[in-house]
Design an enzyme around this catalytic site. Structure first.
Site, mmCIF file in Angstrom:
data_model
loop_
_atom_site.group_PDB
_atom_site.id
_atom_site.type_symbol
_atom_site.label_atom_id
_atom_site.label_comp_id
_atom_site.label_asym_id
_atom_site.label_seq_id
_atom_site.Cartn_x
_atom_site.Cartn_y
_atom_site.Cartn_z
ATOM 1 C CG HIS A 75 27.211 -32.443 -10.015
ATOM 2 N ND1 HIS A 75 26.090 -33.136 -10.400
ATOM 3 C CD2 HIS A 75 26.813 -31.656 -8.976
ATOM 4 C CE1 HIS A 75 25.062 -32.803 -9.621
ATOM 5 N NE2 HIS A 75 25.477 -31.891 -8.757
ATOM 6 C CE LYS A 135 16.955 -34.019 -3.445
ATOM 7 N NZ LYS A 135 17.310 -32.720 -3.855
ATOM 8 N NE ARG A 191 23.682 -24.870 -8.834
ATOM 9 C CZ ARG A 191 22.790 -25.794 -8.523
ATOM 10 N NH1 ARG A 191 22.267 -26.535 -9.473
ATOM 11 N NH2 ARG A 191 22.412 -25.978 -7.280
ATOM 12 C CB SER A 213 20.481 -33.172 -10.138
ATOM 13 O OG SER A 213 21.864 -33.336 -10.026
HETATM 14 P P1 ADP Z 1 22.889 -31.770 -2.631
HETATM 15 O O1 ADP Z 1 21.646 -32.607 -2.582
HETATM 16 O O2 ADP Z 1 23.859 -32.045 -1.532
HETATM 17 O O3 ADP Z 1 22.647 -30.297 -2.828
HETATM 18 P P2 ADP Z 1 23.673 -31.912 -5.416
HETATM 19 O O4 ADP Z 1 24.067 -33.160 -6.128
HETATM 20 O O5 ADP Z 1 22.422 -31.242 -5.869
HETATM 21 O O6 ADP Z 1 23.650 -32.329 -3.893
HETATM 22 O O7 ADP Z 1 24.848 -30.839 -5.483
HETATM 23 C C1 ADP Z 1 26.111 -31.097 -4.937
HETATM 24 C C2 ADP Z 1 26.926 -29.819 -4.992
HETATM 25 O O8 ADP Z 1 27.182 -29.460 -6.340
HETATM 26 C C3 ADP Z 1 26.273 -28.601 -4.354
HETATM 27 O O9 ADP Z 1 27.283 -27.828 -3.740
HETATM 28 C C4 ADP Z 1 25.693 -27.857 -5.534
HETATM 29 O O10 ADP Z 1 25.589 -26.455 -5.282
HETATM 30 C C5 ADP Z 1 26.757 -28.134 -6.562
HETATM 31 N N1 ADP Z 1 26.259 -28.038 -7.924
HETATM 32 C C6 ADP Z 1 25.146 -28.560 -8.458
HETATM 33 N N2 ADP Z 1 25.023 -28.240 -9.761
HETATM 34 C C7 ADP Z 1 26.087 -27.482 -10.069
HETATM 35 C C8 ADP Z 1 26.540 -26.804 -11.242
HETATM 36 N N3 ADP Z 1 25.845 -26.813 -12.372
HETATM 37 N N4 ADP Z 1 27.689 -26.113 -11.160
HETATM 38 C C9 ADP Z 1 28.371 -26.068 -9.999
HETATM 39 N N5 ADP Z 1 28.017 -26.646 -8.859
HETATM 40 C C10 ADP Z 1 26.883 -27.358 -8.886
#
Ligand code: ADP
Length: 164
Positions: A19, A43, A92, A130
């Site tokens: 992130h 969730k 990703r 995450s």
């Molecule tokens: P959501 O529940 O909205 O998917 P996340 O916190 O899981 O929220 O992810 C927020 C954004 O960050 C999404 O666009 C996700 O694809 C991106 N993201 C998550 N992990 C990574 C990573 N390792 N590298 C790049 N982008 C990421």
């Protein structure tokens, strides 16, 4: 000239180095970036909305043009109310694409003037998520190569503090 503000929305449960990589990239592309920490209604989260907001704030404190807010509601409406020109999402791998594609179309229908912009993560974070961090943490594994120091401190405890 108007300031070009992008929102980077997500659950950030917890905020990872992947992130952070996306925030840093977005901060170089846009005048201002707001990390929008969303309540996740689908969730139960590991961390509260307030803890997630605080940890993103601490993890991005080195970036001058980035701020962090939490919000509950419909993202497209919120983005319009903030005057944002773009929503940033991180990609990703191909498996992210289908979900992101649907979200981007839904958001475009609700807020036609706001572009969804996809930024590609660095190779070393392509497998960081995450949910993987939550799983490793649950079983007591080492998450130090996946999360920024404030998140590590909050989840694993720093001297004098209790882990979450
Ligand atoms: P959501 O529940 O909205 O998917 P996340 O916190 O899981 O929220 O992810 C927020 C954004 O960050 C999404 O666009 C996700 O694809 C991106 N993201 C998550 N992990 C990574 C990573 N390792 N590298 C790049 N982008 C990421």
């Amino acid at each position: 000239m108007s300031v070009r503000l992008a929102l980077y929305p997500g659950s950030f449960d917890p905020f990872t180095l992947g992130h952070l990589d996306i925030v840093e990239r977005a901060s170089r592309v846009f005048d201002r970036v707001e990390v929008t920490v969303a309540e996740n209604t689908s969730k139960k989260t590991l961390l509260s909305l307030e803890d997630r907001r605080r940890l993103v704030t601490e993890s991005t404190s080195h970036l001058d043009n980035v701020d962090v807010r939490s919000f509950t509601g419909l993202l497209a409406e919120y983005a319009v109310s903030r005057g944002a020109c773009a929503l940033v999402r991180g990609l990703r791998q191909v498996s992210d694409f289908e979900y992101e594609f649907r979200m981007a179309f839904a958001n475009r229908r609700l807020a036609p003037d706001i572009e969804t912009v996809f930024l590609m993560t660095s190779e070393q974070y392509a497998l960081v998520s995450s949910s993987i961090v939550r799983e490793i943490h649950h079983w007591g594994g080492d998450i130090s190569s996946f999360v920024p120091p404030p998140v590590l401190g909050a989840l694993c405890g720093t001297p004098g503090s209790d882990p979450i």
